[in-house]
Design an enzyme around this catalytic site. Structure first.
Site, PDB file in Angstrom:
ATOM      1  CG  ASP A  10      -9.730  -0.651  -4.911  1.00 32.27           C
ATOM      2  OD1 ASP A  10      -8.872  -0.126  -5.630  1.00 32.27           O
ATOM      3  OD2 ASP A  10     -10.464   0.005  -4.143  1.00 32.27           O
ATOM      4  CB  ILE A  11     -13.975  -0.527  -0.949  1.00 33.69           C
ATOM      5  CG1 ILE A  11     -15.467  -0.464  -0.591  1.00 33.69           C
ATOM      6  CG2 ILE A  11     -13.294   0.821  -0.692  1.00 33.69           C
ATOM      7  CD1 ILE A  11     -15.767  -0.327   0.885  1.00 33.69           C
ATOM      8  CB  VAL A  33     -10.629   3.002   2.925  1.00 33.23           C
ATOM      9  CG1 VAL A  33     -11.992   3.161   2.290  1.00 33.23           C
ATOM     10  CG2 VAL A  33     -10.359   1.545   3.231  1.00 33.23           C
ATOM     11  CG  ASP A  34     -10.250   9.367   4.089  1.00 32.97           C
ATOM     12  OD1 ASP A  34      -9.943  10.017   5.102  1.00 32.97           O
ATOM     13  OD2 ASP A  34     -11.119   9.734   3.281  1.00 32.97           O
ATOM     14  CB  SER A 122     -10.863   0.708  13.288  1.00 36.28           C
ATOM     15  OG  SER A 122     -11.568   1.904  13.544  1.00 36.28           O
TER      16      SER A 122
HETATM   17  N1  APR Z   1     -10.412  -1.102  -0.563  1.00 34.60           N
HETATM   18  C1  APR Z   1     -10.775  -1.852   0.515  1.00 34.60           C
HETATM   19  N2  APR Z   1     -10.077  -1.868   1.672  1.00 34.60           N
HETATM   20  C2  APR Z   1      -8.959  -1.109   1.727  1.00 34.60           C
HETATM   21  C3  APR Z   1      -8.522  -0.290   0.658  1.00 34.60           C
HETATM   22  C4  APR Z   1      -9.307  -0.315  -0.527  1.00 34.60           C
HETATM   23  N3  APR Z   1      -8.976   0.416  -1.602  1.00 34.60           N
HETATM   24  N4  APR Z   1      -7.376   0.349   1.046  1.00 34.60           N
HETATM   25  C5  APR Z   1      -7.109  -0.075   2.303  1.00 34.60           C
HETATM   26  N5  APR Z   1      -8.046  -0.946   2.721  1.00 34.60           N
HETATM   27  C6  APR Z   1      -8.152  -1.665   3.991  1.00 34.60           C
HETATM   28  C7  APR Z   1      -6.924  -1.753   4.836  1.00 34.60           C
HETATM   29  O1  APR Z   1      -6.114  -2.828   4.400  1.00 34.60           O
HETATM   30  C8  APR Z   1      -7.539  -2.000   6.211  1.00 34.60           C
HETATM   31  O2  APR Z   1      -7.843  -3.385   6.346  1.00 34.60           O
HETATM   32  O3  APR Z   1      -9.092  -0.942   4.781  1.00 34.60           O
HETATM   33  C9  APR Z   1      -8.866  -1.237   6.161  1.00 34.60           C
HETATM   34  C10 APR Z   1      -8.878   0.077   6.939  1.00 34.60           C
HETATM   35  O4  APR Z   1      -7.606   0.688   6.826  1.00 34.60           O
HETATM   36  P1  APR Z   1      -7.441   2.299   6.731  1.00 34.60           P
HETATM   37  O5  APR Z   1      -7.875   2.750   5.406  1.00 34.60           O
HETATM   38  O6  APR Z   1      -6.050   2.592   7.201  1.00 34.60           O
HETATM   39  O7  APR Z   1      -8.504   2.868   7.778  1.00 34.60           O
HETATM   40  P2  APR Z   1      -8.469   2.937   9.369  1.00 34.60           P
HETATM   41  O8  APR Z   1      -7.644   1.858   9.969  1.00 34.60           O
HETATM   42  O9  APR Z   1      -9.922   3.042   9.745  1.00 34.60           O
HETATM   43  O10 APR Z   1      -7.724   4.319   9.649  1.00 34.60           O
HETATM   44  C11 APR Z   1      -8.379   5.496   9.265  1.00 34.60           C
HETATM   45  O11 APR Z   1      -6.471   6.245   8.063  1.00 34.60           O
HETATM   46  O12 APR Z   1      -6.566   6.716   5.837  1.00 34.60           O
HETATM   47  C12 APR Z   1      -6.585   7.285   7.072  1.00 34.60           C
HETATM   48  O13 APR Z   1      -7.908   9.255   6.783  1.00 34.60           O
HETATM   49  C13 APR Z   1      -7.914   7.954   7.338  1.00 34.60           C
HETATM   50  O14 APR Z   1      -7.112   8.941   9.350  1.00 34.60           O
HETATM   51  C14 APR Z   1      -7.934   7.917   8.829  1.00 34.60           C
HETATM   52  C15 APR Z   1      -7.324   6.577   9.158  1.00 34.60           C
END
Ligand code: APR
Length: 169
Positions: A10-11, A33-34, A122
């Site tokens: 978990d980042i 992640v956001d 992404s």
């Molecule tokens: N730590 C590390 N990696 C994570 C975590 C975490 N806590 N939570 C999710 N991930 C991984 C996901 O499994 C995926 O492999 O991060 C990667 C990116 O996924 P997303 O968070 O959905 O990001 P993204 O695909 O870039 O989409 C961005 O999603 O959350 C919304 O506000 C954000 O609109 C934006 C979109």
């Protein structure tokens, strides 16, 4: 010389100078992640994001760009927010995904960050296939001159970890 490392986890639990957020253009939070970064980092992050929206980024942060805020309660000095491209099967957006990594490293250099943790940008809500995204991420970091000493990709699940591990030489 920049060391590239892969970690499964978990980042938001990482210790690093800067933690990269897979944000959206609004900079006002989301899921994945956001959501995790804002949840664990606390309100100070969103407060700074709101100030950025009220000043430099009135129309939001464009795809491929990066901007830093405080890391709030995370074990880091900064969060570097970057907006990944949504995957398209008809349009090649690889350079925008590469730009997220290049720009995040540029911002990290401006800050003097020596360790930077990246998620797999992404590859979640924005639906990029993991192997393609891993190749772009790793190639870009390898080919971007930076003072960052460690770039750590923090992969949330085994499939993401395996995709990156398969591409790292
Ligand atoms: N730590 C590390 N990696 C994570 C975590 C975490 N806590 N939570 C999710 N991930 C991984 C996901 O499994 C995926 O492999 O991060 C990667 C990116 O996924 P997303 O968070 O959905 O990001 P993204 O695909 O870039 O989409 C961005 O999603 O959350 C919304 O506000 C954000 O609109 C934006 C979109």
């Amino acid at each position: 010389m920049t060391t590239l490392t892969l970690v499964r986890g978990d980042i938001t639990r990482q210790t690093a100078d800067a933690i990269v957020n897979a944000a959206n253009s609004s900079l006002l939070g989301g899921g994945g992640v956001d959501g995790a970064i804002h949840r664990r980092g606390g309100p100070a992050i969103l407060e700074e994001c709101r100030k950025l929206r009220a000043s430099r980024y009135g129309k939001g942060l464009p795809t491929g760009r990066a901007v830093a805020t405080t890391a709030g309660d995370l074990d880091a000095h900064w969060v570097i927010h970057t907006v990944g491209p949504v995957f398209s099967s008809t349009e090649d957006r690889s350079d925008l995904l590469a730009s997220c990594h290049r720009e995040s490293l540029r911002v990290a250099d401006e800050l003097g960050a020596r360790t930077v943790a990246f998620p797999a940008i992404s590859t979640g809500a924005y639906r990029w296939p993991l192997r393609a995204a891993a190749r772009i991420a790793l190639e870009t970091v390898r080919n971007t001159p930076t003072d960052v000493e460690e770039v750590r990709f923090v992969l949330f699940d085994q499939s993401a970890y395996d995709a990156f591990a398969a591409q790292i030489r």
